[in-house]
Motif scaffolding. Structure first.
Motif, PDB file in Angstrom:
ATOM      1  N   TYR A 100       0.858  -1.183   0.000  1.00 47.44           N
ATOM      2  CA  TYR A 100       0.000   0.000   0.000  1.00 47.44           C
ATOM      3  C   TYR A 100       0.892   1.230   0.000  1.00 47.44           C
ATOM      4  O   TYR A 100       1.930   1.258   0.677  1.00 47.44           O
ATOM      5  CB  TYR A 100      -0.893   0.027   1.237  1.00 47.44           C
ATOM      6  CG  TYR A 100      -1.801  -1.170   1.375  1.00 47.44           C
ATOM      7  CD1 TYR A 100      -3.102  -1.144   0.895  1.00 47.44           C
ATOM      8  CD2 TYR A 100      -1.355  -2.335   1.997  1.00 47.44           C
ATOM      9  CE1 TYR A 100      -3.942  -2.257   1.031  1.00 47.44           C
ATOM     10  CE2 TYR A 100      -2.178  -3.437   2.140  1.00 47.44           C
ATOM     11  CZ  TYR A 100      -3.471  -3.399   1.652  1.00 47.44           C
ATOM     12  OH  TYR A 100      -4.291  -4.490   1.778  1.00 47.44           O
ATOM     13  N   VAL A 116       7.280   0.052   5.874  1.00 48.29           N
ATOM     14  CA  VAL A 116       6.969  -0.702   7.088  1.00 48.29           C
ATOM     15  C   VAL A 116       6.413  -2.066   6.680  1.00 48.29           C
ATOM     16  O   VAL A 116       5.445  -2.151   5.920  1.00 48.29           O
ATOM     17  CB  VAL A 116       5.949   0.031   7.973  1.00 48.29           C
ATOM     18  CG1 VAL A 116       5.627  -0.797   9.217  1.00 48.29           C
ATOM     19  CG2 VAL A 116       6.484   1.399   8.375  1.00 48.29           C
ATOM     20  N   VAL A 118       4.352  -5.229   7.635  1.00 44.04           N
ATOM     21  CA  VAL A 118       3.267  -5.524   8.569  1.00 44.04           C
ATOM     22  C   VAL A 118       3.104  -7.036   8.657  1.00 44.04           C
ATOM     23  O   VAL A 118       2.878  -7.700   7.637  1.00 44.04           O
ATOM     24  CB  VAL A 118       1.959  -4.857   8.119  1.00 44.04           C
ATOM     25  CG1 VAL A 118       0.841  -5.144   9.118  1.00 44.04           C
ATOM     26  CG2 VAL A 118       2.157  -3.348   7.965  1.00 44.04           C
ATOM     27  N   TYR A 130      -6.363  -4.700  10.661  1.00 44.51           N
ATOM     28  CA  TYR A 130      -5.150  -3.890  10.521  1.00 44.51           C
ATOM     29  C   TYR A 130      -5.387  -2.624   9.705  1.00 44.51           C
ATOM     30  O   TYR A 130      -4.466  -1.824   9.525  1.00 44.51           O
ATOM     31  CB  TYR A 130      -4.040  -4.714   9.858  1.00 44.51           C
ATOM     32  CG  TYR A 130      -3.736  -6.013  10.581  1.00 44.51           C
ATOM     33  CD1 TYR A 130      -3.862  -6.102  11.961  1.00 44.51           C
ATOM     34  CD2 TYR A 130      -3.342  -7.147   9.883  1.00 44.51           C
ATOM     35  CE1 TYR A 130      -3.596  -7.282  12.626  1.00 44.51           C
ATOM     36  CE2 TYR A 130      -3.068  -8.329  10.542  1.00 44.51           C
ATOM     37  CZ  TYR A 130      -3.202  -8.400  11.917  1.00 44.51           C
ATOM     38  OH  TYR A 130      -2.936  -9.570  12.575  1.00 44.51           O
ATOM     39  N   LEU A 134      -2.731   0.399   8.663  1.00 45.48           N
ATOM     40  CA  LEU A 134      -2.290   0.587   7.279  1.00 45.48           C
ATOM     41  C   LEU A 134      -2.604   2.000   6.811  1.00 45.48           C
ATOM     42  O   LEU A 134      -1.786   2.648   6.150  1.00 45.48           O
ATOM     43  CB  LEU A 134      -2.966  -0.442   6.371  1.00 45.48           C
ATOM     44  CG  LEU A 134      -2.645  -1.909   6.661  1.00 45.48           C
ATOM     45  CD1 LEU A 134      -3.511  -2.823   5.798  1.00 45.48           C
ATOM     46  CD2 LEU A 134      -1.172  -2.201   6.435  1.00 45.48           C
ATOM     47  N   LEU A 137      -0.146   4.438   8.279  1.00 44.15           N
ATOM     48  CA  LEU A 137       1.164   4.368   7.625  1.00 44.15           C
ATOM     49  C   LEU A 137       1.160   5.140   6.310  1.00 44.15           C
ATOM     50  O   LEU A 137       2.058   5.934   6.023  1.00 44.15           O
ATOM     51  CB  LEU A 137       1.542   2.905   7.380  1.00 44.15           C
ATOM     52  CG  LEU A 137       1.770   2.033   8.622  1.00 44.15           C
ATOM     53  CD1 LEU A 137       1.984   0.587   8.214  1.00 44.15           C
ATOM     54  CD2 LEU A 137       2.949   2.536   9.433  1.00 44.15           C
ATOM     55  N   VAL A 138       0.128   4.895   5.498  1.00 39.24           N
ATOM     56  CA  VAL A 138       0.075   5.525   4.177  1.00 39.24           C
ATOM     57  C   VAL A 138      -0.154   7.027   4.304  1.00 39.24           C
ATOM     58  O   VAL A 138       0.464   7.827   3.585  1.00 39.24           O
ATOM     59  CB  VAL A 138      -1.018   4.859   3.324  1.00 39.24           C
ATOM     60  CG1 VAL A 138      -1.203   5.609   2.008  1.00 39.24           C
ATOM     61  CG2 VAL A 138      -0.660   3.405   3.044  1.00 39.24           C
ATOM     62  N   ALA A 144       3.358   0.555   3.063  1.00 39.75           N
ATOM     63  CA  ALA A 144       3.064  -0.548   3.980  1.00 39.75           C
ATOM     64  C   ALA A 144       3.080  -1.847   3.180  1.00 39.75           C
ATOM     65  O   ALA A 144       2.477  -1.932   2.107  1.00 39.75           O
ATOM     66  CB  ALA A 144       1.707  -0.345   4.647  1.00 39.75           C
ATOM     67  N   TYR A 145       3.757  -2.853   3.724  1.00 39.06           N
ATOM     68  CA  TYR A 145       3.941  -4.119   3.019  1.00 39.06           C
ATOM     69  C   TYR A 145       3.457  -5.253   3.919  1.00 39.06           C
ATOM     70  O   TYR A 145       4.130  -5.631   4.872  1.00 39.06           O
ATOM     71  CB  TYR A 145       5.407  -4.314   2.641  1.00 39.06           C
ATOM     72  CG  TYR A 145       5.928  -3.256   1.707  1.00 39.06           C
ATOM     73  CD1 TYR A 145       5.977  -3.482   0.340  1.00 39.06           C
ATOM     74  CD2 TYR A 145       6.338  -2.012   2.184  1.00 39.06           C
ATOM     75  CE1 TYR A 145       6.434  -2.502  -0.531  1.00 39.06           C
ATOM     76  CE2 TYR A 145       6.795  -1.025   1.325  1.00 39.06           C
ATOM     77  CZ  TYR A 145       6.833  -1.278  -0.030  1.00 39.06           C
ATOM     78  OH  TYR A 145       7.278  -0.300  -0.893  1.00 39.06           O
ATOM     79  N   VAL A 146       2.274  -5.785   3.611  1.00 37.57           N
ATOM     80  CA  VAL A 146       1.706  -6.870   4.407  1.00 37.57           C
ATOM     81  C   VAL A 146       2.246  -8.186   3.858  1.00 37.57           C
ATOM     82  O   VAL A 146       1.886  -8.608   2.758  1.00 37.57           O
ATOM     83  CB  VAL A 146       0.174  -6.860   4.360  1.00 37.57           C
ATOM     84  CG1 VAL A 146      -0.394  -7.987   5.212  1.00 37.57           C
ATOM     85  CG2 VAL A 146      -0.363  -5.515   4.838  1.00 37.57           C
TER      86      VAL A 146
END
Length: 361
Positions: A100, A116, A118, A130, A134, A137-138, A144-146
């Motif tokens: 994201y 980041v 996640v 979450y 998220l 973060l954005v 954001a990297y899940v």
């Protein structure tokens, strides 16, 4: 939420969740015989470098992904790469990531941004809880990297459900799952640092994700900060004394095992056994006061062992803490504190670029 109400609701939700997780895990446990890894490290002072060696660097072309697509004001993309530590299950050996980013990222993806990773909880089926994190973060200007952990989501083998193979009575399989998770996270950290040129990289983890994130913080020098919710410590105590470990304990006891049998094994996978490479001010801990899985004292023990990083507690259970608006607000403040210098530099760079674009001639 008032403490008494938070305690009652939190423990009720936890109890229902553990019952469901036991029902899911029971299917897999019938297929496994309790066994320890062939070789273990001494429980007294295991070394992170031995248990979690640096992963091989992936070739850039091994990361395949879809194009960025808008989801309102957030842009989203999916990509995948081969696991750095393959398991016996082929479906588990591809690491899936959903990324994201702010809207501007689609127009200028080369602009380095904080990143980041996640990491979700055990037997997680959805990342809906979450969403506030998220979004925070954005909106702060980060990516954001899940990352889907081993045996979860799209990595669950046929006949398995999300996460039911991650921690079973086959402790050799469990050890590899933890090592694989740490290695996969480290691959993504290094890719973001060296290929995406992220100026700052952090990890945000909850429960299982906090366990893995804590281990990564102890062995990955490219990590800049860690935000860990309900991180476990004293894993042997957690398994033998918590509601979630009841089914494993029955299998262990039938094998004639005691807590002493598994103490050495769990110590080698325990964040409490290692020291983070990060200073305490770059670690933020969160805990639920009425957690029936990861008792508050476990988080206090980790805080003491790690040089007393800041810890915030909330009158919730293990699961209901994710709905805490106070946690959401505190997280935004804690995250911005970690990113303050980087975000300011990026904003200044973006302003200069806009000025160049709009300058006449």
């Amino acid at each position: 939420m008032k403490p008494l109400l938070g305690k009652q609701i939190g423990r009720l939700v936890d109890a229902l969740a553990w019952r469901g997780m036991h029902a899911i895990a029971r299917r897999q446990e019938a297929r496994h015989t309790p066994q320890l890894p062939a070789a273990q490290l001494p429980a007294a002072r295991p070394l992170a470098a031995h248990m979690f060696p640096p992963p091989a660097e992936p070739a850039l072309q091994s990361l395949s992904g879809a194009a960025w697509k808008p989801r309102g004001k957030i842009w989203q993309s999916d990509f995948a790469f081969p696991s750095a530590s393959p398991s016996p299950h082929a479906q588990n050996n591809t690491v899936y990531v959903r990324a994201y980013a702010p809207e501007r990222a689609s127009h200028n993806r080369a602009l380095p941004r904080p990143a980041v990773l996640v990491l979700h909880g055990l037997m997680n089926f959805t990342t809906a809880a979450y969403a506030p994190f998220l979004r925070a973060l954005v909106e702060a200007g980060a990516g954001a990297y899940v990352l889907e952990l081993p045996y979860h989501h799209r990595r669950a083998p046929a006949g398995s459900l999300s996460g039911d193979l991650f921690h079973t009575s086959d402790l050799a399989l469990t050890q590899h799952a933890v090592q694989q998770a740490v290695a996969d996270v480290r691959v993504l950290v290094r890719y973001l640092r060296r290929d995406a040129e992220a100026p700052q990289i952090g990890v945000l983890g909850f429960s299982l994700g906090a366990w893995i994130g804590g281990l990564v913080a102890c062995c990955e020098p490219d990590l800049d900060f860690a935000l860990l919710g309900m991180p476990p410590s004293n894993l042997n105590e957690l398994v033998w004394r918590s509601a979630l470990g009841a089914q494993l304990v029955r299998r262990f006891a039938a094998q004639g095992w005691s807590p002493e049998t598994t103490a050495e094994f769990y110590a080698a996978l325990d964040p409490l056994s290692y020291q983070p490479l990060l200073p305490p001010e770059h670690i933020q801990l969160y805990a639920a006061e009425f957690d029936t899985l990861i008792a508050l004292e476990q988080v206090y023990a980790l805080q003491r062992a790690w040089g007393r990083p800041n810890l915030r507690t909330y009158p919730h259970g293990h699961l209901t803490i994710m709905l805490s608006r106070q946690l959401h607000r505190d997280f935004r403040a804690d995250f911005m504190r970690q990113l303050s210098h980087t975000v300011a530099a990026i904003a200044e760079q973006e302003t200069r670029e806009e000025e160049v674009k709009t300058k006449p001639g």
